[in-house]
Design an enzyme around this catalytic site. Structure first.
Site, PDB file in Angstrom:
ATOM      1  N   LYS A   1      -7.875   7.664  -7.419  1.00  0.00           N
ATOM      2  CA  LYS A   1      -7.381   7.161  -5.938  1.00  0.00           C
ATOM      3  C   LYS A   1      -5.920   7.751  -5.812  1.00  0.00           C
ATOM      4  CE  LYS A   1      -9.673   2.817  -6.161  1.00  0.00           C
ATOM      5  NZ  LYS A   1      -9.733   1.210  -6.554  1.00  0.00           N
TER       6      LYS A   1
ATOM      7  N   GLN B   1      -5.751  -3.311  -8.201  1.00  0.00           N
ATOM      8  CA  GLN B   1      -7.242  -2.833  -8.836  1.00  0.00           C
ATOM      9  C   GLN B   1      -7.681  -4.077  -9.693  1.00  0.00           C
ATOM     10  OE1 GLN B   1      -8.388  -0.055  -8.332  1.00  0.00           O
ATOM     11  NE2 GLN B   1     -10.116  -0.547  -9.725  1.00  0.00           N
TER      12      GLN B   1
ATOM     13  N   ASP C   1      -8.061  -3.097   0.855  1.00  0.00           N
ATOM     14  CA  ASP C   1      -9.297  -3.365   0.475  1.00  0.00           C
ATOM     15  C   ASP C   1     -10.061  -4.376   1.188  1.00  0.00           C
ATOM     16  OD1 ASP C   1      -9.830  -2.436  -2.212  1.00  0.00           O
ATOM     17  OD2 ASP C   1      -8.289  -3.599  -3.150  1.00  0.00           O
TER      18      ASP C   1
HETATM   19  N1  GUN Z   1     -12.351  -2.263  -8.906  1.00  0.00           N
HETATM   20  C1  GUN Z   1     -13.517  -1.593  -8.440  1.00  0.00           C
HETATM   21  N2  GUN Z   1     -13.701  -1.354  -7.283  1.00  0.00           N
HETATM   22  C2  GUN Z   1     -12.520  -1.881  -6.576  1.00  0.00           C
HETATM   23  C3  GUN Z   1     -11.968  -1.658  -5.342  1.00  0.00           C
HETATM   24  O1  GUN Z   1     -12.842  -1.221  -4.406  1.00  0.00           O
HETATM   25  N3  GUN Z   1     -10.834  -2.371  -4.938  1.00  0.00           N
HETATM   26  C4  GUN Z   1     -10.081  -2.974  -6.152  1.00  0.00           C
HETATM   27  N4  GUN Z   1      -8.940  -3.276  -5.710  1.00  0.00           N
HETATM   28  N5  GUN Z   1     -10.617  -2.849  -7.186  1.00  0.00           N
HETATM   29  C5  GUN Z   1     -11.796  -2.358  -7.604  1.00  0.00           C
END
Ligand code: GUN
Length: 314
Positions: free
Chosen positions: A57, A101, A127
């Site tokens: 990311k 996360q 998110d």
């Molecule tokens: N962990 C796995 N996928 C995601 C996501 O799309 N957002 C977040 N915040 N954590 C994740």
């Protein structure tokens, strides 16, 4: 079997297109505001999969002209310390998006994720997990929507697969994928069935789908018997498999993925069995299907949040 292998839907290529399309808007924002749109990523602990996701990311954001800052907390962090970081980012005018996360360390307790996600300013909730944004999605009002569901719809649209009027079957009812993807497809006028572990005749229901979305979290669960010949199959699963017997059962002798496994000791396997490629009309690979779209939509959501905050439209 229809004899013709499925068309593979290339998530890397579509994600690149999306990032290119974002570029002029990112440049325009930077020119108007004197700074890049900014994403704050909060990572608590050292979950190995999360480390990889967060690294991807950060890299992708940087390459696209966004600013991405990582805020790390130790595995032993208390809930109030995590909340303090979120509140600080909420208050910062030069932060447009916040991503905490998942998963948080188990020691924080089963309610921790909900408490932390609820604390994020909904306007910065890239998110789309905040209940205000989820509610706005249900009512089809403008909102920040979860990245993987958005990626699924973008991939269908940019691959020329019609959603309106289609029978869409979603397997898996999670808050992060199953429920929001069902709502997005519904809003695009698909006839949507949302299935789960208690669904009666799951195979039969799935085999009625024009568009089948697998978001279960079980490697190779969706076998050819679940798939109507010619259907579009979207594989959202990312399962790390370390069991050699399971790899041998899923992939035939001489398959490239078996060789990957012998070399690395583990491989990523989707929720869809490789045999589905002989039945489906179109199929997303794992890796290289939905995964890259999730990151592209995170960048898109960060830009959207930045534009909305700076124009004061919400
Ligand atoms: N962990 C796995 N996928 C995601 C996501 O799309 N957002 C977040 N915040 N954590 C994740």
């Amino acid at each position: 079997m229809n004899g013709m292998p499925a068309r593979l839907l290339d998530g890397v290529a579509v994600a690149n297109q999306i990032r290119q399309d974002l570029r002029p808007r990112i440049d325009a924002f930077a020119a108007a505001e004197g700074r890049a749109p900014a994403l704050g990523i909060v990572l608590v602990g050292e979950d190995p999969a999360s480390e990889i996701y967060v690294r991807n990311k950060l890299k992708s954001a940087g390459e696209s002209g966004l600013r991405a800052d990582l805020f790390r907390l130790p595995e032993t962090a208390r809930l109030d310390e995590v909340l303090a970081v979120v509140r600080d980012l909420n208050a910062r005018p030069d932060c447009d998006g916040i991503l905490v996360q998942s998963p948080l360390p188990a020691a924080l307790g089963p309610e921790a994720e909900q408490v932390v996600f609820d604390a994020i300013d909904p306007r910065k909730d890239v998110d789309g997990f905040h209940p205000e944004n989820v509610g706005r999605l249900v009512q089809k009002r403008p909102s920040l929507v979860a990245c993987t569901p958005l990626g699924v719809v973008e991939l269908l649209d940019r691959s020329g697969i019609a959603i309106e009027g289609a029978r869409a079957v979603v397997v898996g009812r999670s808050d992060i994928v199953g429920k929001p993807v069902a709502l997005l497809l519904l809003h695009r006028h698909a006839t949507v069935t949302l299935c789960h572990s208690r669904t009666r005749d799951l195979q039969g229901v799935c085999a009625s789908a024009d568009i089948l979305v697998a978001a279960i979290g079980r490697p190779a669960f969706v076998t050819p018997a679940f798939v109507r010949p010619g259907a579009t199959v979207i594989d959202v699963g990312i399962n790390r498999v370390t069991d050699a017997g399971l790899v041998r059962r899923i992939f035939p002798e001489g398959h490239r993925r078996r060789e990957d496994f012998e070399r690395r000791g583990s491989i990523l396997v989707g929720d869809v069995h490789p045999g589905v490629a002989e039945v489906a009309g179109a199929l997303t690979p794992v890796p290289g299907g939905v995964g890259p779209l999730t990151i592209a939509m995170l960048l898109s959501n960060t830009l959207k949040a930045a534009e909305a905050r700076c124009s004061g439209s919400r």
